[in-house]
Design an enzyme around this catalytic site. Structure first.
Site, mmCIF file in Angstrom:
data_model
loop_
_atom_site.group_PDB
_atom_site.id
_atom_site.type_symbol
_atom_site.label_atom_id
_atom_site.label_comp_id
_atom_site.label_asym_id
_atom_site.label_seq_id
_atom_site.Cartn_x
_atom_site.Cartn_y
_atom_site.Cartn_z
ATOM 1 C CG ASP A 1 7.539 -0.749 6.824
ATOM 2 O OD1 ASP A 1 7.131 0.284 6.307
ATOM 3 O OD2 ASP A 1 7.879 -1.595 6.224
ATOM 4 N NE ARG B 1 10.290 -1.411 2.382
ATOM 5 C CZ ARG B 1 9.563 -1.227 3.300
ATOM 6 N NH1 ARG B 1 9.589 -1.978 4.422
ATOM 7 N NH2 ARG B 1 8.652 -0.199 3.359
ATOM 8 C CG ASP C 1 8.876 -7.787 5.111
ATOM 9 O OD1 ASP C 1 9.163 -8.982 5.487
ATOM 10 O OD2 ASP C 1 7.843 -7.110 5.133
ATOM 11 N NE ARG D 1 -0.546 -0.582 4.900
ATOM 12 C CZ ARG D 1 -0.945 -0.099 6.279
ATOM 13 N NH1 ARG D 1 -2.258 0.140 6.016
ATOM 14 N NH2 ARG D 1 -0.444 -0.755 7.184
ATOM 15 C CG ASP E 1 -8.079 -2.270 1.407
ATOM 16 O OD1 ASP E 1 -7.032 -2.026 1.900
ATOM 17 O OD2 ASP E 1 -9.081 -2.009 2.050
#
Length: 513
Positions: free
Chosen positions: A278, A198, A268, A101, A133
């Site tokens: 993240d 990463r 990751d 996303r 999504d």
């Protein structure tokens, strides 16, 4: 904003999928895919980081810029893309992953020549969304926006946040994965970094045996982000791996210094530049506990608990070593470097603790002192940040009860007070042997120990307010996190209220966002 200056140099160098096909799929032998943001018809700006915008070269915000902040009506110079990477998740090989996303707008260069990548998070599905999504909800977006900026001002290497906006959509999420999905407000964050590369990018190319692209990626990374490396040939890649190890160890040391627990240290989620990246089910430490993990998905094993972050980062570096082996081809070097990592990390960690305690240098007996301190903190359930704040106020003849009465999460007993008093006697003996002055010692402590940290319960309250259209708490927290070594709002520098001990989304978090 100067969005017409954004470029996409990464896509000009590496193989990619230029079809713009948004369907989730495998994209073998490529590192990126052209990806178009979903577009949102009723966005609403919640926060914009004016200082960061000026710093990276985007300039002043204008009302028309809201479209760009959510990925709408993009100018012709911007060709958004998402990158593919692989990774080990909770210790298991997960194969191809990627920006599920996250969509890169490209790179901006400021007047000093510094380059910064700009990325939407929550702007829609990508080929790497794995049947999700590609959206993000308000609660996770607020958490990323505020905490990445909090870490920056604490002095911890991190990605940063440019903007936070509601999309006008509602997104369905099962917050605790317990079969109780709910509609939540959707949001988009723009985050920035020198690079979002990463460990997983290198793992993917190596796993696919795309060794030429792996070498190109390593060369690109060194040339753009490791200017200190001037060697050639295999030595260049050895120096690269050593530098990544050092940056990662330094990052872990900073996490321990401020009491940050990441929660999902998959490979990751590890930055090749040694940045905090993240922000999912993270937490700042309240009561000190080496076994604390904020992520319900990490239970009961607690792989990513606070006290294991140094160990896990070394394990992750082993996986990176395996990925880079085709370039380095020297097992002994990789093994020696990884073994030295532990030595380097623990020495850096203990030197960091010396600064937090105001010690002049790391001495042989300090390791035992730190071990005793850790045991005391856990046994008495003492607040990590508040303990050091109060320690700075310690006088030659202190009233220990008065000084630390509001630092424990359990009721004080006479026995516990005696244990704390005995420890403080040991501390005063050690600090009295310093070769630096009392003021120099206090300066070390004040520079190392924040007065304010962005605790989960404060984020929870802020998210609740924003959900109801209020931004007073957001503004207050923003000011506090920009000045973490000052006590601007004493009411925010207190231990977690007991009312939040078992609150979902506060004391317990999940990867759902």
């Amino acid at each position: 904003m100067n969005i017409e200056q954004i470029t996409q140099p990464f896509t000009e160098i590496f193989p990619g999928d230029f079809s713009g096909n948004p369907m989730q799929r495998n994209t073998p032998k490529v590192l990126f895919a052209i990806t178009h943001p979903a577009g949102f018809t009723h966005p609403q700006l919640i926060a914009f980081n004016h200082h960061l915008s000026e710093e990276i070269g985007l300039g002043e915000y204008e009302e028309k810029d809201l479209d760009f902040l959510v990925g709408n009506n993009l100018p012709e110079n911007i060709h958004p893309y998402s990158t593919a990477y692989a990774g080990h998740q909770f210790g298991n090989w997960a194969g191809q992953l990627g920006d599920g996303r996250a969509i890169l707008a490209g790179e901006i260069t400021n007047t000093a020549g510094k380059k910064t990548e700009i990325q939407w998070k929550g702007a829609g599905a990508t080929p790497y969304s794995r049947h999700a999504d590609g959206r993000a909800v308000l609660r996770s977006s607020v958490r990323e926006y505020l905490m990445s900026e909090a870490m920056y001002h604490l002095g911890v290497p991190t990605t940063r946040a440019l903007s936070l906006a509601l999309t006008g959509e509602e997104v369905i999420r099962d917050m605790m994965y317990n079969g109780n999905p709910q509609l939540e407000k959707g949001a988009v964050v723009i985050r920035t970094a020198e690079s979002f590369l990463r460990f997983g990018h290198f793992e993917l190319m190596s796993a696919q045996r795309e060794y030429n692209t792996l070498q190109d990626l390593a060369d690109f990374t060194v040339d753009h982000y490791f200017p200190e490396i001037t060697s050639e040939g295999i030595q260049k890649y050895k120096d690269f791996f050593s530098a990544v190890c050092t940056r990662t160890a330094d990052l872990m040391t900073e996490w321990f210094r401020v009491g940050f627990v990441h929660g999902v240290m998959n490979t990751d989620n590890m930055s090749i530049l040694g940045l905090t990246i993240d922000y999912g089910p993270y937490s700042m430490m309240d009561e000190y506990d080496l076994n604390f993990t904020p992520n319900t998905t990490d239970l009961p094993g607690r792989r990513y608990a606070f006290g294991k972050q140094g160990q896990v980062s070394q394990w992750n570096l082993w996986q990176l070593a395996n990925a880079l082996h085709p370039l380095i081809k020297d097992e002994k070097f990789l093994e020696d470097t990884l073994n030295y990592y532990g030595t380097y990390f623990w020495e850096a960690h203990d030197k960091m603790l010396c600064r937090k305690f105001g010690f002049d240098e790391l001495r042989k007996d300090d390791e035992d002192f730190f071990t005793n301190w850790q045991g005391l903190m856990q046994e008495l359930h003492l607040d990590y940040t508040l303990f050091f704040n109060q320690l700075e106020k310690l006088s030659p003849n202190p009233d220990i009860r008065l000084l630390f009465e509001n630092v424990s999460y359990t009721p004080w007993t006479e026995e516990n007070f005696r244990k704390l008093e005995n420890f403080m006697k040991q501390y005063q003996i050690r600090i009295s042997s310093n070769t630096i002055s009392t003021e120099e010692s206090l300066t070390l402590m004040r520079q190392s120990n924040p007065k304010f940290t962005l605790r989960n319960y404060l984020l929870y309250e802020c998210i609740e307010e924003i959900t109801h259209g209020k931004t007073e708490m957001l503004n207050k927290l923003t000011k506090a996190l920009e000045n973490p070594y000052e006590e601007i709002y004493p009411e925010l520098s207190v231990k977690r209220p007991s009312a939040y001990d078992d609150t979902t989304g506060c004391s317990t978090l999940s990867c759902s966002s």
